[in-house]
Design a protein around this motif. Structure first.
Motif, PDB file in Angstrom:
ATOM      1  N   UNK A  55       0.807  -1.221   0.000  1.00 22.08           N
ATOM      2  CA  UNK A  55       0.000   0.000   0.000  1.00 22.08           C
ATOM      3  C   UNK A  55       0.842   1.274   0.000  1.00 22.08           C
ATOM      4  N   UNK A  56       2.134   1.153   0.296  1.00 22.17           N
ATOM      5  CA  UNK A  56       3.019   2.327   0.311  1.00 22.17           C
ATOM      6  C   UNK A  56       3.428   2.764  -1.091  1.00 22.17           C
ATOM      7  N   UNK A  57       3.100   1.958  -2.100  1.00 26.76           N
ATOM      8  CA  UNK A  57       3.568   2.249  -3.452  1.00 26.76           C
ATOM      9  C   UNK A  57       2.379   2.400  -4.403  1.00 26.76           C
ATOM     10  N   UNK A  58       2.306   3.563  -5.001  1.00 28.52           N
ATOM     11  CA  UNK A  58       1.195   3.846  -5.902  1.00 28.52           C
ATOM     12  C   UNK A  58       1.426   3.181  -7.250  1.00 28.52           C
ATOM     13  N   UNK A  59       0.370   3.135  -8.042  1.00 30.76           N
ATOM     14  CA  UNK A  59       0.415   2.407  -9.312  1.00 30.76           C
ATOM     15  C   UNK A  59       1.424   2.979 -10.297  1.00 30.76           C
ATOM     16  N   UNK A  60       1.803   4.244 -10.124  1.00 29.32           N
ATOM     17  CA  UNK A  60       2.745   4.856 -11.061  1.00 29.32           C
ATOM     18  C   UNK A  60       4.201   4.512 -10.746  1.00 29.32           C
ATOM     19  N   UNK A  61       4.451   3.893  -9.592  1.00 28.30           N
ATOM     20  CA  UNK A  61       5.812   3.489  -9.230  1.00 28.30           C
ATOM     21  C   UNK A  61       6.274   2.362 -10.145  1.00 28.30           C
ATOM     22  N   UNK A  62       7.517   2.428 -10.570  1.00 28.83           N
ATOM     23  CA  UNK A  62       8.094   1.359 -11.388  1.00 28.83           C
ATOM     24  C   UNK A  62       8.938   0.463 -10.493  1.00 28.83           C
ATOM     25  N   UNK A  63       8.679  -0.813 -10.496  1.00 27.84           N
ATOM     26  CA  UNK A  63       9.476  -1.784  -9.741  1.00 27.84           C
ATOM     27  C   UNK A  63       9.832  -2.945 -10.663  1.00 27.84           C
ATOM     28  N   UNK A  64      11.122  -3.097 -10.913  1.00 23.19           N
ATOM     29  CA  UNK A  64      11.604  -4.219 -11.724  1.00 23.19           C
ATOM     30  C   UNK A  64      12.118  -5.363 -10.857  1.00 23.19           C
ATOM     31  N   UNK A  65      12.700  -4.999  -9.711  1.00 12.76           N
ATOM     32  CA  UNK A  65      13.380  -5.984  -8.868  1.00 12.76           C
ATOM     33  C   UNK A  65      13.168  -5.663  -7.398  1.00 12.76           C
ATOM     34  N   UNK A  66      12.890  -6.689  -6.595  1.00 15.29           N
ATOM     35  CA  UNK A  66      12.865  -6.558  -5.140  1.00 15.29           C
ATOM     36  C   UNK A  66      14.115  -7.251  -4.599  1.00 15.29           C
ATOM     37  N   UNK A  67      14.923  -6.492  -3.872  1.00 12.86           N
ATOM     38  CA  UNK A  67      16.127  -7.048  -3.245  1.00 12.86           C
ATOM     39  C   UNK A  67      15.811  -7.319  -1.782  1.00 12.86           C
ATOM     40  N   UNK A  88       1.374  -2.096 -10.503  1.00 11.07           N
ATOM     41  CA  UNK A  88       2.729  -1.557 -10.539  1.00 11.07           C
ATOM     42  C   UNK A  88       3.369  -1.907 -11.873  1.00 11.07           C
ATOM     43  N   UNK A  89       3.995  -0.923 -12.494  1.00  9.40           N
ATOM     44  CA  UNK A  89       4.597  -1.135 -13.808  1.00  9.40           C
ATOM     45  C   UNK A  89       6.013  -1.672 -13.663  1.00  9.40           C
ATOM     46  N   UNK A  90       6.369  -2.629 -14.503  1.00 10.58           N
ATOM     47  CA  UNK A  90       7.721  -3.174 -14.567  1.00 10.58           C
ATOM     48  C   UNK A  90       8.279  -2.961 -15.967  1.00 10.58           C
ATOM     49  N   UNK A  91       9.552  -2.557 -16.022  1.00  9.94           N
ATOM     50  CA  UNK A  91      10.207  -2.341 -17.309  1.00  9.94           C
ATOM     51  C   UNK A  91      10.764  -3.629 -17.887  1.00  9.94           C
ATOM     52  N   UNK A  92      10.687  -4.727 -17.108  1.00  7.66           N
ATOM     53  CA  UNK A  92      11.203  -5.994 -17.597  1.00  7.66           C
ATOM     54  C   UNK A  92      10.400  -6.482 -18.801  1.00  7.66           C
ATOM     55  N   UNK A  93      11.089  -7.090 -19.753  1.00  3.30           N
ATOM     56  CA  UNK A  93      10.446  -7.523 -20.994  1.00  3.30           C
ATOM     57  C   UNK A  93       9.302  -8.497 -20.734  1.00  3.30           C
TER      58      UNK A  93
END
Length: 211
Positions: A55-67, A88-93
């Motif tokens: 819930x801390x991250x809005x839909x416009x945040x980009x997340x490709x990887x969680x470390x 959540x948008x990811x730039x991964x192919x």
């Protein structure tokens, strides 16, 4: 020693188990041991933690990887799923999120193997920790991510005693104010040590060892 629970206001499955005493970590002395074992390992609780964090991250945040740090990989997997489902948008192919954890070399530095580096380099990173007390683990992680070319988009912890590290805000489910008189001290200037109060045990990301 008596252990008691602090319940999250967001979900009754998320309980912080705390034990007052005198404990040593790798970077400080603390007056409470915070047991996060079941929150990290029990699937129902890990899923609830991930749901709360998402819930801390809005839909416009980009997340490709969680470390994932501190053995939070189960939470990380659920968090990746929740973020994906929430838009959540990811730039991964492949349009999905990587969930990885760094290794630590003999000098205490965090590293990634060659086959994992592409999951960090030029990727939008969400850093996930169990606890953030002094901020030193976060500093090490940020240094590692920067070295490998990652872009930090957010930092989340189950418990945090600090609001930000190196300009990055820490999103926490629990905070120091939730634990009465919680304190973290330098091992060289610990009032408990100065008062001849013996250590009850040593705390690490894996748990607690009595002395």
């Amino acid at each position: 020693m008596q252990t008691y629970k602090i319940r999250s206001q967001y979900n009754n499955l998320i309980n912080l188990k705390v034990t007052p005493g005198h404990f040593a970590t790798s970077s400080s002395h603390i007056n409470y041991f915070i047991d996060l074992t079941t929150l990290k390992a029990r699937t129902s609780e890990a899923k609830a933690v991930a749901k709360s964090m998402s819930t801390d991250y809005i839909a416009s945040t980009i997340v490709d990887t969680i470390i994932c740090m501190d053995g939070t990989d189960v939470i990380g997997a659920y968090l990746a799923d929740d973020l994906t489902n929430s838009g959540i948008h990811s730039m991964n192919a492949h349009g999905s999120i990587y969930v990885i954890e760094p290794e630590q070399n003999s000098m205490g530095q965090l590293t990634f193997k060659d086959n994992v580096i592409p999951m960090v380099n030029k990727k939008h990173i969400l850093l996930l920790l169990a606890t953030a007390t002094t901020g030193r683990t976060i500093e090490k992680a940020l240094e590692c991510i920067e070295y490998y070319g990652g872009i930090v988009e957010g930092i989340s912890a189950i418990f945090t005693a600090t609001d930000d590290v190196d300009g990055h805000h820490i999103n926490g489910i629990f905070h120091a104010k939730d634990i009465e008189n919680y304190n973290s001290y330098s091992s060289h200037d610990c009032p408990l040590c100065n008062g001849n109060i013996k250590l009850n045990g040593i705390v690490s990301s894996n748990g607690f060892t009595m002395i």
